[in-house]
Design a protein around this motif. Sequence first.
Motif, PDB file in Angstrom:
ATOM      1  N   ASN A 259       1.214  -1.348   0.298  1.00  0.00           N
ATOM      2  CA  ASN A 259       0.067   0.205   0.083  1.00  0.00           C
ATOM      3  C   ASN A 259       0.596   0.960  -0.355  1.00  0.00           C
ATOM      4  O   ASN A 259       1.672   1.756   0.930  1.00  0.00           O
ATOM      5  N   VAL A 260       0.718   1.912  -1.163  1.00  0.00           N
ATOM      6  CA  VAL A 260       1.726   2.755  -0.793  1.00  0.00           C
ATOM      7  C   VAL A 260       1.266   4.969  -0.065  1.00  0.00           C
ATOM      8  O   VAL A 260       2.294   5.276   0.247  1.00  0.00           O
ATOM      9  N   SER A 261       0.110   4.716   0.260  1.00  0.00           N
ATOM     10  CA  SER A 261      -0.373   5.651   1.192  1.00  0.00           C
ATOM     11  C   SER A 261      -0.095   5.339   2.336  1.00  0.00           C
ATOM     12  O   SER A 261       0.835   5.676   3.553  1.00  0.00           O
ATOM     13  N   ILE A 323       0.279   4.672 -12.923  1.00  0.00           N
ATOM     14  CA  ILE A 323      -0.578   6.146 -12.685  1.00  0.00           C
ATOM     15  C   ILE A 323      -1.186   6.432 -11.544  1.00  0.00           C
ATOM     16  O   ILE A 323      -0.617   7.589 -10.761  1.00  0.00           O
ATOM     17  N   ARG A 324      -2.214   4.845 -11.006  1.00  0.00           N
ATOM     18  CA  ARG A 324      -2.174   4.634  -9.259  1.00  0.00           C
ATOM     19  C   ARG A 324      -1.559   4.917  -8.799  1.00  0.00           C
ATOM     20  O   ARG A 324      -1.651   6.007  -7.464  1.00  0.00           O
ATOM     21  N   LYS A 325       0.104   4.372  -8.566  1.00  0.00           N
ATOM     22  CA  LYS A 325       0.990   4.772  -7.567  1.00  0.00           C
ATOM     23  C   LYS A 325       1.258   6.660  -8.098  1.00  0.00           C
ATOM     24  O   LYS A 325       2.079   7.323  -6.510  1.00  0.00           O
ATOM     25  N   HIS A 326       1.366   6.805  -8.735  1.00  0.00           N
ATOM     26  CA  HIS A 326       1.779   7.762  -9.506  1.00  0.00           C
ATOM     27  C   HIS A 326       1.141   9.274  -8.344  1.00  0.00           C
ATOM     28  O   HIS A 326       1.451  10.337  -7.889  1.00  0.00           O
ATOM     29  N   PHE A 327      -0.262   8.860  -9.005  1.00  0.00           N
ATOM     30  CA  PHE A 327      -1.044   9.499  -7.927  1.00  0.00           C
ATOM     31  C   PHE A 327      -0.434   9.900  -6.624  1.00  0.00           C
ATOM     32  O   PHE A 327      -1.857  10.539  -5.974  1.00  0.00           O
ATOM     33  N   GLU A 328      -1.080   8.696  -5.980  1.00  0.00           N
ATOM     34  CA  GLU A 328      -1.333   8.295  -4.316  1.00  0.00           C
ATOM     35  C   GLU A 328       0.005   9.351  -4.182  1.00  0.00           C
ATOM     36  O   GLU A 328      -0.026   9.767  -3.080  1.00  0.00           O
ATOM     37  N   LEU A 330       1.541  11.814  -5.546  1.00  0.00           N
ATOM     38  CA  LEU A 330       1.528  13.467  -5.996  1.00  0.00           C
ATOM     39  C   LEU A 330       0.479  13.319  -4.206  1.00  0.00           C
ATOM     40  O   LEU A 330       0.713  14.661  -4.148  1.00  0.00           O
ATOM     41  N   LEU A 331      -0.559  12.564  -3.599  1.00  0.00           N
ATOM     42  CA  LEU A 331      -1.667  13.342  -2.960  1.00  0.00           C
ATOM     43  C   LEU A 331      -0.680  13.162  -1.661  1.00  0.00           C
ATOM     44  O   LEU A 331      -0.884  14.154  -0.551  1.00  0.00           O
ATOM     45  N   ALA A 332       0.349  12.732  -1.442  1.00  0.00           N
ATOM     46  CA  ALA A 332       1.191  12.845  -0.543  1.00  0.00           C
ATOM     47  C   ALA A 332       2.014  13.703  -0.457  1.00  0.00           C
ATOM     48  O   ALA A 332       2.639  14.150   0.614  1.00  0.00           O
ATOM     49  N   GLU A 333       2.735  13.881  -1.606  1.00  0.00           N
ATOM     50  CA  GLU A 333       3.401  15.243  -1.756  1.00  0.00           C
ATOM     51  C   GLU A 333       2.445  16.810  -1.331  1.00  0.00           C
ATOM     52  O   GLU A 333       3.048  17.471  -0.864  1.00  0.00           O
ATOM     53  N   LEU A 334       1.257  16.951  -1.894  1.00  0.00           N
ATOM     54  CA  LEU A 334       0.700  17.753  -2.181  1.00  0.00           C
ATOM     55  C   LEU A 334       0.382  17.404  -0.027  1.00  0.00           C
ATOM     56  O   LEU A 334       0.242  19.369   0.080  1.00  0.00           O
ATOM     57  N   LYS A 335       0.322  17.087   0.632  1.00  0.00           N
ATOM     58  CA  LYS A 335      -0.077  16.213   1.899  1.00  0.00           C
ATOM     59  C   LYS A 335       0.688  17.246   2.788  1.00  0.00           C
ATOM     60  O   LYS A 335       0.617  18.434   4.059  1.00  0.00           O
ATOM     61  N   ASN A 336       1.986  16.866   2.450  1.00  0.00           N
ATOM     62  CA  ASN A 336       3.297  17.371   2.964  1.00  0.00           C
ATOM     63  C   ASN A 336       3.586  18.910   2.994  1.00  0.00           C
ATOM     64  O   ASN A 336       3.606  19.611   3.706  1.00  0.00           O
TER      65      ASN A 336
END
Length: 378
Positions: A259-261, A323-328, A330-336
């Motif tokens: 799980n990448v998240s 695509i899924r991993k890259h999206f996750e 990006l979301l993690a980086e956005l949060k940080n």
Amino acid sequence: MIEKIDIKYFKGIEDSLTLSLPNHANLLLCGENGSGKSSIFEALKMLFYRERLLKVSDELVGEERLARISDIKNSYDNKKTGKHFEISLDGVVCNEELAASSLEVYMISCDNLKVHDIIALEDLLTDVYFPLFVQESIDFFWSAEFIEKVNNTLKVDFFEDVRLEILQDGDRHLFKIVDNNHYLKESQKLQQTFNEARLDIIILAIYFEIILYASSVSKKKVLILDDVINSLDMANRGLIARFILQKFQNFQCFIFTHNVSFFNLISYSVTNYKGNGRWVQKTMHEFKGKHYLSDKSYEDSAAKIKQAYHDHPDQVENIGNRIRKHFENLLAELKNRLKISIFLWRKKLCISLIFSNFVVSNYKVIYFTLCTTCMQIS
């Protein structure tokens, strides 16, 4: 503690794989299903619990017994190469199970969380790979004192409004789950009453408290977890991550996940907050039958994925996973970058955006442009 593990020709590993953990660092490993991380988990099991894995019926004796043990051992060899596996710890080839006195190793996988109709203490201790003396302490784990420890963990650490009670059923030691909010008291057919995530949280709480109680103060201890958060939502994953990082600081931890998240969650915590120890962070992938370990890296991009799809339009599943991993990621980086503070309170996720400090490390303000297809950060 462990600094280096070498694995050769074991199950899906065709050649060799090396885990380097300088200064006895902890390990955080992320890999898709089929990437080979489960082979590493099984190799560690063979390293520390060989005798149990190769156990055969006492009815077999002599040559028949030796042949059966040899068959079981050979089943772990890589079938493609036909070579016998070899596992080394800190440069020493381990042909026998490591001495029980050298390390205390506790191993839990997602398979150990599969509950059917009941939660029985005997089954919990039989399924996992814990030191033998833990099973011999079953009487303590069947006490009001221990159950209160588990209930406190459920309430304080995991914000669960349930309690466990002990229920003797013949020779079986069963747990009854009590949910006063919904007027529930069940010890049978649990899956018909409680969802999978709640049952997994309860079982993990039991396992974690068993480990914390049973582990020796003087011995070196290792905790190995393989995909134990599969059924949990993001809030519960955060609680599990926090518990592990806070309560098992005296253990060398190995955390395997696909799980990448969850990987990002722990990665961010151990990278940005003090007191979490030294961590080696790796990703794992398989290519043409070979398995590779890489340092954590988010070098993929939409342009690279688009080009890969153009070059290999038949690899839809692989492209989709990227695509899924890259999206996750990006979301993690956005949060940080937004410096989001997450407060978990009774399963409610509260997000506080600190707009007064709305800058990144290079002192450039982040702006947002909402598009129909994506959010762009400039």
